[in-house]
Every structure is written in C-alpha cells, then in structure tokens.
Design a protein around this motif. Structure first.
Motif, PDB file in Angstrom:
ATOM      1  N   ALA A 153     -28.254  21.639  54.211  1.00 15.47           N
ATOM      2  CA  ALA A 153     -27.485  20.680  55.007  1.00 15.47           C
ATOM      3  C   ALA A 153     -26.260  21.369  55.605  1.00 15.47           C
ATOM      4  O   ALA A 153     -25.411  21.884  54.868  1.00 15.47           O
ATOM      5  CB  ALA A 153     -27.069  19.490  54.153  1.00 15.47           C
TER       6      ALA A 153
ATOM      7  N   THR B  51     -22.601  20.253  54.403  1.00 18.49           N
ATOM      8  CA  THR B  51     -22.152  20.755  53.101  1.00 18.49           C
ATOM      9  C   THR B  51     -21.431  22.085  53.246  1.00 18.49           C
ATOM     10  O   THR B  51     -20.368  22.308  52.644  1.00 18.49           O
ATOM     11  CB  THR B  51     -23.352  20.917  52.151  1.00 18.49           C
ATOM     12  OG1 THR B  51     -23.984  19.648  51.972  1.00 18.49           O
ATOM     13  CG2 THR B  51     -22.906  21.450  50.797  1.00 18.49           C
TER      14      THR B  51
ATOM     15  N   ARG C 128     -27.675  15.943  58.152  1.00 26.72           N
ATOM     16  CA  ARG C 128     -27.846  16.754  56.945  1.00 26.72           C
ATOM     17  C   ARG C 128     -29.175  17.501  57.007  1.00 26.72           C
ATOM     18  O   ARG C 128     -30.136  17.188  56.301  1.00 26.72           O
ATOM     19  CB  ARG C 128     -27.731  15.881  55.699  1.00 26.72           C
ATOM     20  CG  ARG C 128     -26.421  15.111  55.624  1.00 26.72           C
ATOM     21  CD  ARG C 128     -26.251  14.430  54.284  1.00 26.72           C
ATOM     22  NE  ARG C 128     -26.113  15.404  53.207  1.00 26.72           N
ATOM     23  CZ  ARG C 128     -24.996  16.067  52.922  1.00 26.72           C
ATOM     24  NH1 ARG C 128     -23.900  15.868  53.648  1.00 26.72           N
ATOM     25  NH2 ARG C 128     -24.963  16.928  51.913  1.00 26.72           N
TER      26      ARG C 128
END
Length: 283
Positions: A81, A84, A59
C-alpha cells in the motif's frame, strides 16, 4: 523421372556484397518499461505530503516520488500500500531539523502486482540517477534502523541524518507529569518519537527498567528533557547517546564517533566528533 541433384543444390556463386537481408536487434524491455514509468509519472502533479492527500491515495502497490522544494529527491516502492510508505516518510520528516513538511510533496503510480518482479523502482532510480537527480536514494534516507554496527562509525557529512538531524527538542505528546516506571517511560518515548530510539532489551536490562522509577515534571516535555531524566536514574556505564538521526541507550562505554549529544548521570554534553569524557569523569 527423378530431378537432377545439381538442380536441387545450385552451384556456389559469388557472395553478396551487401548485408541488407539480415541484421541484429537488441531488445531492451527494461528500458522500455523504465521509459513508460517515467512518462506516466511526469504527467502527474506533485501533491503536498500531508494527511488529506496521503489518504486520498488508494491502498495499492506501486512506486512513488518525493519532492523537496520542487526538487525530485527520492524514488521508492510500496509492495502492498503506497499510503503506508508515505505515512512513514511523513512521520520521519516531522522530527527533523532543517526541513519542513510544508516543503515536501509526492506523486504516486499504481503498479500491477505481476509487474513487481521487474523492480519498477530500480528502473526509475537507474534512469534518474544518470542525470544526478534523487540524492536521497543514496544518502541514508531509508526508514529502517541502521543497526548497532552503525552506532560507532563516522557518518559522512552528506548523509541524510547529518543534513537533517533528529530533533531533540521534539515535544513528546501526552507526557503526563508524575511518577512512571522506567519501563513505561521508555516504551512511551519510543512510540512517540518520529525517529528511532533503540535501547538494551536483555533480561537484566528489562528487570532494571521495571524496578526503576522516574518522576516527570510539568517542564519535562521534550525528548531532550526525557533523555536527561532517563540518564539520571541509571548507574554507570549506562548512557543515552544521540547520534545524527537516532538515539540509543546502552550500558556500555564506546567511542561514538558521530555522537551529537551524550546524556550521562543526569548531565548532558554536546559533541561533534569525539565523545567528551568530562561528564562521566565527575564523581
């Protein structure tokens, strides 16, 4: 004894006939960085765009590439990140016609935060666009809602949403049969769909949603079924309009030039360019 002035400043001589003792150099730091990023990404092996591989990515901020059927189609960045952003693409692509997640892959490169000021993704985009690659970077593949202004415009046939339209037969998970308020149904539908479902949210609209009930039958499990039910509970001029890549619900009459399907008063009609009027001319 003081030196003679003419010894300090020699008399002018014939100018040199060559320029080997001076030259220009144009530093291109951005090109060097672009080359470095490109080389680093080229050393990576694309991984399937699935849960285990996405979760294996740390991340951290960085840049990433998306591959479709072994073709590089998109370059993006993640300010915070990378996973995501990859999950958002995974969700979007899962609800499209004509494309399979099994044909998607990605590579990712972590980039230090102080490097973000030079926009590393732009360096890569500029580099690859010169060769005609990354077609999704310029055809509307972005995640964000295009906004109301886009609703009534014509989508170019090369637009991502036209190439891979939103799947209206997408099954909405855990859609429980029975009576629901329209408010709850709209919220549930919006949360479940892998494409955007935007609807009016003004005061009057919210009051209408809260007092309107909808009965979900065991057979009504797809987005198409739900949109049809929603349209059946609302009075004119409310209508659900399925555009190439997203769906909207508003109480307004408009010329939706790129509408794919219109839901009105519990009926539906498909449309390629111009909106059919027959379904709301019925009494």
């Amino acid at each position: 004894m003081k030196p003679r002035m003419d010894s300090l400043f020699p008399k002018a001589t014939t100018p040199p006939t060559h320029d080997h003792h001076h030259a220009e150099i144009k530093l291109s730091i951005t090109k060097a960085l672009g080359d470095q990023l490109s080389r680093s990404l080229s050393e990576l092996e694309p991984a399937p765009l699935d849960g285990p591989h996405i979760e294996s990515v740390r991340r951290l901020p960085g840049v990433y590439q998306l591959w479709h059927e072994n073709e590089l189609v998109y370059i993006g960045k993640a300010d915070r990140a990378i996973p995501t952003r990859l999950w958002k693409h995974h969700r979007k692509l899962s609800g499209r016609i004509g494309i399979s997640l099994e044909d998607m892959a990605f590579t990712a490169l972590y980039v230090e935060e102080d490097f973000s000021a030079v926009a590393p993704e732009k360096l890569l985009i500029g580099r690859f666009q010169e060769s005609g690659a990354i077609p999704w970077n310029n055809n509307g593949f972005g995640i964000n809602d295009p906004g109301k202004e886009r609703d009534t415009t014509i989508f170019d046939e090369t637009h991502f949403d036209c190439l891979y339209p939103a799947n209206l037969d997408f099954k909405i998970p855990e859609m429980k049969p029975g009576e629901h308020t329209l408010e709850d149904l709209l919220k549930k539908t919006k949360e479940s769909l892998p494409y955007n479902f935007r609807y009016a949210n003004g005061k009057e609209a919210k009051e209408l949603y809260a007092k309107t009930t909808v009965t979900i039958t065991p057979e009504a499990q797809t987005a198409d079924d739900v949109f049809l039910l929603i349209s059946s509970t609302l009075p004119p001029p409310w209508r659900v309009v399925a555009l190439p890549g997203y769906v909207i619900l508003y109480p307004r009459e408009a010329e939706y030039k790129s509408a794919r399907r219109i839901y009105f008063k519990g009926d539906r009609a498909d449309s390629l360019c111009n909106i059919p009027t027959a379904i709301w001319e019925r009494g």
